[in-house]
Write an enzyme that holds these catalytic residues in place. Structure first.
Site, PDB file in Angstrom:
ATOM      1  CE  LYS A 295      -9.306   4.302  55.039  1.00 62.04           C
ATOM      2  NZ  LYS A 295      -9.713   5.809  55.330  1.00 62.04           N
TER       3      LYS A 295
ATOM      4  CB  THR B  62     -19.022   2.716  53.044  1.00 63.19           C
ATOM      5  OG1 THR B  62     -19.015   3.984  52.224  1.00 63.19           O
ATOM      6  CG2 THR B  62     -20.255   2.254  52.949  1.00 63.19           C
TER       7      THR B  62
ATOM      8  NE  ARG C 101      -9.782  11.283  58.116  1.00 57.85           N
ATOM      9  CZ  ARG C 101      -9.140  11.194  57.009  1.00 57.85           C
ATOM     10  NH1 ARG C 101      -8.221  12.089  56.690  1.00 57.85           N
ATOM     11  NH2 ARG C 101      -9.219  10.088  55.915  1.00 57.85           N
TER      12      ARG C 101
ATOM     13  CE  LYS D  44     -10.754  11.161  49.898  1.00 54.42           C
ATOM     14  NZ  LYS D  44     -12.040  10.978  50.739  1.00 54.42           N
TER      15      LYS D  44
ATOM     16  CB  ALA E 163      -4.288  10.563  55.443  1.00 56.24           C
TER      17      ALA E 163
ATOM     18  CG  PHE F 221      -4.857   8.283  52.049  1.00 62.26           C
ATOM     19  CD1 PHE F 221      -5.865   8.324  51.268  1.00 62.26           C
ATOM     20  CD2 PHE F 221      -4.034   9.273  52.239  1.00 62.26           C
ATOM     21  CE1 PHE F 221      -6.063   9.539  50.372  1.00 62.26           C
ATOM     22  CE2 PHE F 221      -4.235  10.620  51.728  1.00 62.26           C
ATOM     23  CZ  PHE F 221      -5.267  10.676  50.825  1.00 62.26           C
TER      24      PHE F 221
ATOM     25  CG  PHE G 275     -17.389  -3.937  44.305  1.00 58.23           C
ATOM     26  CD1 PHE G 275     -17.565  -2.897  43.435  1.00 58.23           C
ATOM     27  CD2 PHE G 275     -16.856  -4.192  45.551  1.00 58.23           C
ATOM     28  CE1 PHE G 275     -17.348  -1.325  43.795  1.00 58.23           C
ATOM     29  CE2 PHE G 275     -16.265  -2.570  45.669  1.00 58.23           C
ATOM     30  CZ  PHE G 275     -16.640  -1.405  45.037  1.00 58.23           C
TER      31      PHE G 275
ATOM     32  CD1 TRP H 203     -22.076   2.307  49.132  1.00 55.59           C
ATOM     33  CD2 TRP H 203     -23.474   0.765  47.988  1.00 55.59           C
ATOM     34  NE1 TRP H 203     -22.555   2.760  48.043  1.00 55.59           N
ATOM     35  CE2 TRP H 203     -23.495   1.813  47.386  1.00 55.59           C
ATOM     36  CE3 TRP H 203     -24.040  -0.221  47.195  1.00 55.59           C
ATOM     37  CZ2 TRP H 203     -24.234   2.063  46.101  1.00 55.59           C
ATOM     38  CZ3 TRP H 203     -24.928   0.015  46.101  1.00 55.59           C
ATOM     39  CH2 TRP H 203     -24.849   1.227  45.562  1.00 55.59           C
TER      40      TRP H 203
END
Length: 556
Positions: free
Chosen positions: A71, A73, A94, A105, A273, A301, A381, A409
């Site tokens: 998200k 990215t 954030r 994470k 979150a 999230f 992907f 990405w």
């Protein structure tokens, strides 16, 4: 393949004053933190109050899975792509927490060729905002314990102190502690505990405040304990708000950095979150809207947590009018929602994809309930097949939305051009009629029921006798007319993390409820929500190092 930190270290950054000039800021507007970071003086915002706002784009996602969604990215890549199309754009994010960075994470600066830089600084201390929040929070704790030691004039019931201490680190050993041991000179013995800094109400207050004086007033409204005769005790009763505001006087200013392609980025605040509202600061968002054509922001999230709280809490408080929402999804994550094991996600499986698509469909429907048009970003992907990608695109079209492949990405802004064009077209052709989901003046149980049935598709809400009693107490004290902040697992629409896709036939169980009167919302806790995480068996910290020449390795 290069790591994120290697890509970031090769970035050609512009001096932050040059980045600032691009959005109409000059040297007098900046408080420099070195060559590539600065805080922006809030006087800039006050001088632009009559200026029209730019367009606000919310980036949200399906429920997170071990397969990854990307998200942040996509947020960064979309902002870079919009700039490539000639739209003056700012990304608003954030700040990362040290706990997850050293845990499992990772950071929150994007990835691959869609990152904000200097990445190492942003993930490690940055401009010290989190340290200020930690100090401000624990100052209230120190004042409270000192009040007990000095005679307890407020008659605070030591069994009903709800204000814990905080630390910006994953440290399970501090979840439940005893303080005040060692005899009378060392305080009054009582049970206490630590939350992680991002769970602090000071963090939520920072991210919802209009200015420093508003922050001070909100701090005074923090509910910290109850007296022996059941009266609420607020931070203002401890005379804490003035000193806390002083500690926060610099932290309240938004931080300005840049992306790998030199797009301006405001990175400010970072509430959890799960138990808070999971959005960057109101001040950074509003500053972006006054200095750019487009502001791309995000919420934590999946949309059931982040977007719902963005709309019902942040947008409501800030009178924000989002023009569009981007829902990030991946074929891999949808197949995981369809029951495919992580090891098998690289194999084509249209049946599982169809089953797991129900998760994305419910998020699209939910965004539309707020009157906001949705665009789906399919984060591509290498293992995705054409048949799988086409299924997501065509199925989304059937729902009246558009799904666009995204490769930021791997390709940076160039990989997000199609997404950027789709977002622009959506904003220009579909009117946003944003409205919150419920009226804050409704009874607490009615607000909870609306969220549970409309967003989660639950059959209803269950309460224990203890929660029933707390709800009555909150409403009797005149504190019930605030938005609800649901504390729920991020992995499912339900409060059971194992129920994937779009479960039905369940109820939401409210385990506890508390008032964050300073932030201005009521927290309803479901399931087992951890406010002080622990480290995994092999923490990320074990692989992080700095070499003699200053090179940083192992940081994602």
């Amino acid at each position: 393949m290069k790591t994120d930190v290697q890509i970031a270290q090769e970035a050609i950054m512009e001096p932050i004053s040059v980045v600032a000039e691009r959005i109409g800021l000059n040297e007098e507007d900046l408080i420099h933190y070195g060559k590539y970071k600065a805080k922006v003086n809030l006087d800039v915002l006050y001088g632009k109050e009559d200026q029209p706002d730019g367009k606000l784009i919310l980036v949200t996602a399906i429920n997170p899975t071990p397969a990854g969604e990307g998200k942040t990215t996509v947020n960064i890549g979309l902002s870079m792509a919009l700039n490539k199309l000639g739209k003056k754009t700012i990304t608003a994010l954030r700040e990362p927490s040290l706990g997850p960075s050293f845990g499992v994470k990772g950071g929150a600066a994007g990835g691959g060729h869609a990152q904000v830089v200097p990445m190492e600084d942003i993930n490690m201390h940055f401009t010290g905002d989190f340290h200020a929040i930690t100090t401000a929070h624990n100052l209230i704790s120190a004042l409270l314990d000192n009040h007990l030691q000095q005679g307890n004039e407020l008659k605070i019931d030591t069994r009903r102190i709800i204000w814990k201490r905080v630390l910006d680190m994953n440290d399970r050993a501090l979840r439940n502690i005893v303080v005040g041991l060692g005899g009378k000179p060392n305080g009054v013995p009582r049970e206490d505990g630590f939350d992680i800094t991002v769970a602090s109400e000071i963090m939520a207050i920072l991210c919802l405040s209009k200015n420093l004086m508003d922050l001070k007033e909100r701090v005074g409204n923090i509910l910290v304990a109850y007296s022996t005769d059941n009266k609420p005790i607020f931070a203002r009763d401890l005379k804490a708000e003035g000193a806390v505001a002083l500690v926060m006087k610099d932290a309240v200013n938004p931080n300005l950095v840049q992306t790998l392609e030199n797009t301006p980025a405001f990175i400010h605040g970072g509430p959890f979150a799960n138990i808070a509202h999971g959005c960057n600061s109101m001040l950074a968002t509003k500053l972006g809207l006054k200095t750019a054509d487009y502001v791309v922001t995000e919420a934590g999230f999946g949309a059931d947590l982040g977007a719902e709280k963005f709309f019902d809490i942040k947008a409501r408080f800030g009178d924000l009018k989002p023009s569009a929402a981007v829902i990030v999804a991946t074929v891999r994550a949808l197949k995981h929602n369809g029951g495919v094991a992580k090891a098998d996600l690289g194999t084509e499986n249209l049946a599982a994809l169809e089953k797991g698509y129900a998760n994305l469909q419910q998020h699209i429907e939910n965004i539309n309930k707020f009157g906001v048009p949705a665009v789906v970003a399919v984060n591509r992907f290498p293992t995705d097949t054409e048949a799988e990608l086409n299924y997501v695109i065509e199925k989304t079209k059937e729902l009246g939305s558009v799904a666009v492949l995204c490769e930021v990405w791997a390709k940076g802004g160039d990989g997000g051009l199609d997404l950027a064009k789709a977002v622009i077209e959506t904003i220009e052709t579909k009117e946003s009629n944003f409205k919150p989901l419920y009226d804050v003046n409704l009874p607490i149980k009615e607000k909870l029921n609306i969220i549970a049935t409309e967003i989660y598709r639950a059959d209803g809400v269950e309460y224990s006798k203890a929660v029933d009693k707390k709800i009555k107490e909150i409403e009797d004290q005149g504190l019930g007319n605030m938005p609800i902040c649901m504390a729920k697992t991020q992995y499912s629409f339900s409060d059971d993390p194992t129920l994937l896709a779009a479960p039905r036939g369940f109820k939401i169980s409210i385990k506890d409820i508390k008032v964050s009167a300073g932030a201005g919302f009521i927290v309803a806790l479901t399931g087992d929500i951890m406010t002080m995480p622990g480290l995994p068996k092999v923490p990320a910290a074990n692989n992080i190092d700095i070499k003699e020449d200053g090179e940083i390795v192992g940081l994602f």
